[in-house]
Design a protein around this motif. Structure first.
Motif, PDB file in Angstrom:
ATOM      1  N   ASP A 158      -4.979  -6.163  -1.601  1.00  0.00           N
ATOM      2  CA  ASP A 158      -5.642  -6.933  -0.397  1.00  0.00           C
ATOM      3  C   ASP A 158      -6.125  -8.339  -1.083  1.00  0.00           C
ATOM      4  O   ASP A 158      -6.015  -9.477  -0.257  1.00  0.00           O
ATOM      5  CB  ASP A 158      -6.579  -6.491   0.333  1.00  0.00           C
ATOM      6  CG  ASP A 158      -5.998  -5.498   1.649  1.00  0.00           C
ATOM      7  OD1 ASP A 158      -4.782  -5.545   1.679  1.00  0.00           O
ATOM      8  OD2 ASP A 158      -6.825  -5.011   2.332  1.00  0.00           O
ATOM      9  N   HIS A 186       0.933  -1.134   0.033  1.00  0.00           N
ATOM     10  CA  HIS A 186       0.021   0.104  -0.025  1.00  0.00           C
ATOM     11  C   HIS A 186       0.831   1.128  -0.138  1.00  0.00           C
ATOM     12  O   HIS A 186       0.535   1.993  -0.726  1.00  0.00           O
ATOM     13  CB  HIS A 186      -1.129   0.212   1.124  1.00  0.00           C
ATOM     14  CG  HIS A 186      -1.796  -1.119   1.166  1.00  0.00           C
ATOM     15  ND1 HIS A 186      -2.583  -1.322   0.033  1.00  0.00           N
ATOM     16  CD2 HIS A 186      -1.903  -2.077   2.155  1.00  0.00           C
ATOM     17  CE1 HIS A 186      -3.366  -2.761   0.721  1.00  0.00           C
ATOM     18  NE2 HIS A 186      -2.876  -3.104   1.589  1.00  0.00           N
ATOM     19  N   ASP A 230      -7.118   0.926   5.573  1.00  0.00           N
ATOM     20  CA  ASP A 230      -6.529   0.375   7.072  1.00  0.00           C
ATOM     21  C   ASP A 230      -6.624   1.423   8.000  1.00  0.00           C
ATOM     22  O   ASP A 230      -6.044   1.097   9.432  1.00  0.00           O
ATOM     23  CB  ASP A 230      -5.058  -0.112   6.554  1.00  0.00           C
ATOM     24  CG  ASP A 230      -5.204  -1.482   6.015  1.00  0.00           C
ATOM     25  OD1 ASP A 230      -6.389  -2.120   6.073  1.00  0.00           O
ATOM     26  OD2 ASP A 230      -4.073  -2.122   5.657  1.00  0.00           O
ATOM     27  N   HIS A 277     -13.428  -2.474   4.118  1.00  0.00           N
ATOM     28  CA  HIS A 277     -12.874  -3.294   3.140  1.00  0.00           C
ATOM     29  C   HIS A 277     -13.790  -4.070   2.003  1.00  0.00           C
ATOM     30  O   HIS A 277     -13.343  -5.190   1.485  1.00  0.00           O
ATOM     31  CB  HIS A 277     -11.883  -4.445   3.696  1.00  0.00           C
ATOM     32  CG  HIS A 277     -10.688  -3.789   4.226  1.00  0.00           C
ATOM     33  ND1 HIS A 277     -10.613  -3.084   5.476  1.00  0.00           N
ATOM     34  CD2 HIS A 277      -9.418  -4.147   3.764  1.00  0.00           C
ATOM     35  CE1 HIS A 277      -9.332  -2.861   5.552  1.00  0.00           C
ATOM     36  NE2 HIS A 277      -8.502  -3.564   4.763  1.00  0.00           N
ATOM     37  N   HIS A 287      -6.241  -0.290  -2.804  1.00  0.00           N
ATOM     38  CA  HIS A 287      -6.076  -1.327  -1.505  1.00  0.00           C
ATOM     39  C   HIS A 287      -6.967  -2.588  -1.607  1.00  0.00           C
ATOM     40  O   HIS A 287      -6.491  -3.590  -1.209  1.00  0.00           O
ATOM     41  CB  HIS A 287      -6.722  -0.467  -0.261  1.00  0.00           C
ATOM     42  CG  HIS A 287      -6.414  -0.861   0.849  1.00  0.00           C
ATOM     43  ND1 HIS A 287      -5.507  -0.446   1.855  1.00  0.00           N
ATOM     44  CD2 HIS A 287      -6.663  -2.115   1.769  1.00  0.00           C
ATOM     45  CE1 HIS A 287      -5.177  -1.141   2.943  1.00  0.00           C
ATOM     46  NE2 HIS A 287      -6.154  -2.146   2.653  1.00  0.00           N
TER      47      HIS A 287
HETATM   48 ZN    ZN Z   1      -6.381  -3.873   4.304  1.00  0.00          ZN
END
Ligand code: ZN
Length: 216
Positions: free
Chosen positions: A107, A5, A32, A67, A103
């Motif tokens: 992920d 990231h 995050d 997320h 992101h």
């Molecule tokens: Zn994350």
């Protein structure tokens, strides 16, 4: 992912040279940044489950507001829009927005099937590279180095802070990244959330180091 990231933030400088590295790193880290707040307030849930993946002993049970793919697009639009409102720079705003959404994509590579698409959908996604530690390490490390190289090509140090500070920063990041592969299991999920807060100063620190470098 972790330094992956930060890597997006470094690479973004090439496409938004006038934007602070602090903002460019905040964007891909944004999900995050939200997560520990949502976790500690009970809006989202996670628990320590040793062995659930070979690298990360955390069961990410429920985290659609930080997320899910839909949430990442929402947050990306919001942050990109806010940046445009403040700076009137369309290209940099797009870089910020895409940075936030990146992101989820990164992920997706490392997480087990725990990433939601929508806020309430049952389906979960993730390629699960964290079950293949060597591959996970290499993919993230190489991606980081390529992105760092892009940043180094886009800026040069104006003084020792810009030069030595950057290398200390990168070393700390890489050290923390290696720590992720150490197999240490945190005592509880609250410790994970609180230690996430300890990483927050890395964002203004990036801004400060970047201020001591010039675009080339
Ligand atoms: Zn994350």
């Amino acid at each position: 992912m972790f330094i992956g990231h930060y890597a997006v933030g470094f690479a973004s400088k090439r496409f938004a040279p006038k934007t602070s590295l602090g903002s460019l790193i905040l964007a891909p880290l944004w999900l995050d940044v939200l997560w520990p707040f949502f976790l500690l307030t009970g809006i989202e849930r996670a628990s320590i489950v040793p062995g659930i993946t070979k690298v990360m002993p955390v069961d990410l049970e429920y985290y659609p507001y930080s997320h899910s793919l839909v949430a990442s697009i929402f947050w990306g639009t919001l942050l990109g829009g806010l940046y445009f409102f403040l700076r009137k720079n369309l290209k940099a705003s797009l870089v910020i927005g895409i940075g936030v959404i990146s992101h989820w994509v990164l992920d997706f590579l490392t997480h087990r099937r725990d990433l939601p698409i929508t806020l309430n959908g049952e389906e979960r996604f993730g390629l699960g590279l964290w079950n293949f530690p060597v591959i996970a390490f290499l993919v993230e490390a190489i991606f980081f180095l390529v992105c760092l190289w892009l940043y180094l090509k886009s800026t040069s140090a104006a003084n020792p802070i810009g030069r030595i500070g950057l290398w200390i920063y990168v070393s700390v990041l890489f050290g923390l990244f290696c720590g992720q592969f150490s197999g240490i299991v945190p005592p509880d999920i609250k410790t994970v959330a609180l230690s996430a807060f300890l990483l927050f100063p890395l964002i203004p620190l990036a801004h400060w180091i970047d201020k001591n470098r010039v675009s080339v």
